[in-house]
Design an enzyme around this catalytic site. Structure first.
Site, short mmCIF file in Angstrom:
data_model
loop_
_atom_site.label_atom_id
_atom_site.label_comp_id
_atom_site.label_asym_id
_atom_site.label_seq_id
_atom_site.Cartn_x
_atom_site.Cartn_y
_atom_site.Cartn_z
N GLY A 151 0.79 -1.23 0.00
CA GLY A 151 0.00 0.00 0.00
C GLY A 151 0.82 1.27 0.00
N LYS A 177 1.26 -5.52 3.00
CA LYS A 177 2.26 -4.65 3.65
C LYS A 177 1.83 -3.20 3.47
CE LYS A 177 5.99 -2.59 2.25
NZ LYS A 177 5.81 -1.31 2.97
N GLU A 180 5.17 2.18 5.19
CA GLU A 180 5.85 2.41 6.47
C GLU A 180 5.43 3.76 7.08
OE1 GLU A 180 7.09 2.00 3.48
OE2 GLU A 180 8.93 3.15 3.10
N SER A 230 4.15 4.72 -6.30
CA SER A 230 4.62 5.64 -7.34
C SER A 230 5.08 4.86 -8.58
CB SER A 230 5.79 6.45 -6.79
OG SER A 230 6.84 5.57 -6.45
N VAL A 231 5.26 5.57 -9.68
CA VAL A 231 5.70 4.92 -10.92
C VAL A 231 7.09 4.28 -10.76
CG1 VAL A 231 6.27 5.30 -13.36
CG2 VAL A 231 4.19 6.29 -12.39
N PRO A 232 8.07 4.97 -10.17
CA PRO A 232 9.39 4.32 -10.02
C PRO A 232 9.31 3.01 -9.23
CG PRO A 232 9.58 6.68 -9.59
CD PRO A 232 8.11 6.39 -9.73
N GLU A 251 -1.32 0.16 -9.36
CA GLU A 251 -2.06 1.42 -9.22
C GLU A 251 -1.05 2.49 -8.90
OE1 GLU A 251 -5.02 2.13 -9.84
OE2 GLU A 251 -6.02 0.20 -9.94
N CYS A 285 -3.85 10.09 -5.78
CA CYS A 285 -3.19 9.73 -7.04
C CYS A 285 -3.90 10.25 -8.27
CB CYS A 285 -3.08 8.22 -7.13
SG CYS A 285 -4.67 7.44 -6.87
N GLU A 382 4.52 14.57 -10.89
CA GLU A 382 3.52 14.38 -9.83
C GLU A 382 4.07 15.00 -8.54
OE1 GLU A 382 2.87 10.45 -8.04
OE2 GLU A 382 0.72 10.82 -8.20
N GLY A 455 -0.49 2.64 -14.70
CA GLY A 455 -0.89 1.36 -14.11
C GLY A 455 -1.22 0.25 -15.07
N GLU A 459 -8.77 -1.86 -10.22
CA GLU A 459 -9.33 -2.22 -8.92
C GLU A 459 -10.83 -1.93 -8.98
OE1 GLU A 459 -6.60 -0.19 -6.01
OE2 GLU A 459 -6.06 -2.28 -5.66
#
Ligand code: NAD
Length: 485
Positions: A151, A177, A180, A230-232, A251, A285, A382, A455, A459
């Site tokens: 997430g 997960k 953090e 994120s994309v990276p 996503e 997002c 972004e 993505g 979902e």
């Protein structure tokens, strides 16, 4: 005294809270004050092993239960979540800093929507019968197996449910997960699912940074990875999943266009721009962060936008009158401040905001830049914060080309009273989640997800079922087998 946000333990595995203090401590900081309110520990290799082994061990029996039985548990969990909406909203606010005005309305409730919706679908997941003359083919919709959910930090309860609900409805098990930055809410989701009757091991939560995510993604026992991030990060996780030929849902981020034609209802368009840039302090997002406004109404639009943005109530997120909260953490606040400085330096006109708020916590002012051009950093990258870029345009053809000139393709919106134009423009925009005279609605009944770098997969809705199941096809011959020799 222990803060009420401190969880019983860091992880939830095989139906119970589990701790391993050998893992790196992760402080949980309340964004509105900067105070540490809880600590969890990142999963050690032993914890990752325990979670994967328990998810794998529970899967076959879970998939063998009837869909109706599985669905009943998910729907019961949805009911418990709704009954405890207030307490869960307080926890979400501690986890993210988002104001109670938002968390009470959206976070736990949208998680409950997903559990209710997919719980309702679980009993109707079937294959097909395909007649072939006297023979026939039938298909079986089967679970994928053990799924990993990872997430982002902006919607910790919702993401835990948006991934868990369709996965479990289809007969998969999950190791989730959370980010953090927001480790608390997913543990409550796991606890409530078990209270609702979920068998041990079906939904597990482990904490940790990127390394823990990577350990889960590369484990050969994992069949599917669903990431929100994120994309990276998406590129790394997609590549690691490909190595093991695993299914994926990605996503990822966006830089979505919101287009306002000069015949639009200005107040609705301004409302859409506010929802699509300042909700959750801009940490969404699908936000429409490139607001293209047709030249004829530009100044009127900006004046109304500045006036309404001035009505934001910035303050204590626990006060239900507050409508705009802090950034999730100091790091994200500094990233966004860096973008605001770039906007100023590259020549965009600051209409309102543009500063950190003079108060404790990680608060930024809702910020609007006008006269933004396509090449400016704030129009290309972004930001993931409350920074709106307003760009001018003259013709439909021009704005569609400019809106599509990005690697991203998550969302797009159009405001106009001309419905023919609205549908034509949406038809030409490269984005997965689109809006006409609205912005950022995400009901569980509608597919959600991005095109291009934003993505892979979708979902929510029945589409999510396809991404958490696979089809077995069975040819049945009624007569003799003919062979060449
Ligand atoms: P992030 O990419 O930094 O992290 C996302 C998650 O991936 C975290 O849990 C992180 O620990 C984990 N991770 C990091 N490296 C990993 C690796 N190598 N292997 C496995 N896991 C790894 O994103 P973030 O900063 O938490 O969230 C913000 C981003 O998420 C924004 O780009 C935003 O647009 C995106 N987002 C997308 C959606 C969507 O549905 N499309 C929704 C919310 C947020």
């Amino acid at each position: 005294m222990t803060h009420p946000a401190q969880p019983t333990a860091s992880h939830f595995i095989n139906g119970e809270y589990v701790e391993d203090t050998a893992g790196t401590p992760i402080p949980v900081i309340y964004a509105a004050t900067g105070e540490q309110i809880a600590t969890v520990h990142a999963a050690t290799p032993a914890i990752v092993e325990q979670a994967i082994a328990s998810g794998q061990a529970a899967q076959k029996a879970w998939a063998k239960m009837s869909g109706t039985e599985r669905g009943r548990i998910l729907r019961r969990a949805a009911d418990i979540i709704r009954e405890r909406n207030h307490d869960l909203s307080v926890l979400e606010t501690y986890d993210t800093g988002k104001p109670m005005q938002e968390t009470l309305a959206v976070d736990a409730t949208s998680g409950a929507d997903a559990l209710e919706y997919f719980g309702g679908l679980a009993g109707s997941l079937t294959g097909e019968h395909i007649p072939m003359g006297e023979d026939w083919v039938y298909t079986i919709r089967e679970a994928l197996g053990l799924c990993v959910g990872i997430g982002a930090w902006n919607y910790p309860t919702q993401i835990a449910c948006w991934k868990g609900a369709p996965a479990l409805a289809c007969g998969n098990t999950m190791v989730f997960k959370p980010s953090e930055a927001t480790p608390l809410c997913a543990l409550k989701v796991a606890e409530i699912l078990h209270e609702a009757g979920l068998p041990a091991g079906v939904y597990n939560v482990v904490q940790g940074m990127g390394e823990v995510g990577a350990a889960l993604v590369t484990d050969p026992r994992v069949d599917k990875v669903s990431l929100t991030g994120s994309v990276p990060t998406g590129k790394k996780v997609y590549a690691a999943a490909a190595e093991g030929m695993k299914h994926v849902t990605m996503e990822l981020g966006g830089k979505s266009p919101m287009i306002v034609f000069d015949d639009a209802d200005i107040d609705n368009a301004v409302g859409g721009a506010i929802n699509g840039n300042f909700y959750s302090s801009g940490q969404v997002c699908s936000n429409g962060t490139r607001v293209f406004v047709q030249k004829g109404i530009k100044e009127k639009f900006l004046a109304r936008l500045a006036e309404r943005t001035g009505n934001a109530v910035i303050g204590d997120p626990m006060d239900e009158a507050t409508s705009f909260g802090p950034m999730v953490n100091e790091n994200q606040m500094n990233i966004v401040l860096g973008y605001i400085e770039k906007g100023k330096a590259e020549g965009a006109r600051l209409v309102c905001g543009g500063e950190r708020c003079d108060m404790p916590g990680w608060y930024l002012q809702p910020t609007v830049f006008a006269d933004v051009t396509d090449d400016m950093t704030i129009a290309r990258e972004e930001i993931f914060g409350p920074v709106m870029s307003v760009l001018d345009f003259e013709t439909e053809e021009e704005v569609v080309a400019r809106a599509n000139a990005t690697e991203f393709g998550l969302a797009a919106g159009v405001f106009t009273k001309d419905f023919t134009r609205a549908h034509r423009v949406i038809g030409n925009l490269e984005a997965g989640s689109c809006f006409i005279n609205s912005y950022n609605d995400a009901p569980v009944e509608a597919p959600f997800g991005g095109m291009k770098a934003s993505g892979v997969g979708r979902e929510n809705s029945k589409e999510a079922i396809k991404h958490f199941s696979q089809v077995k096809s069975v040819y049945v011959r009624m007569g003799d087998v003919e062979a060449a020799f």
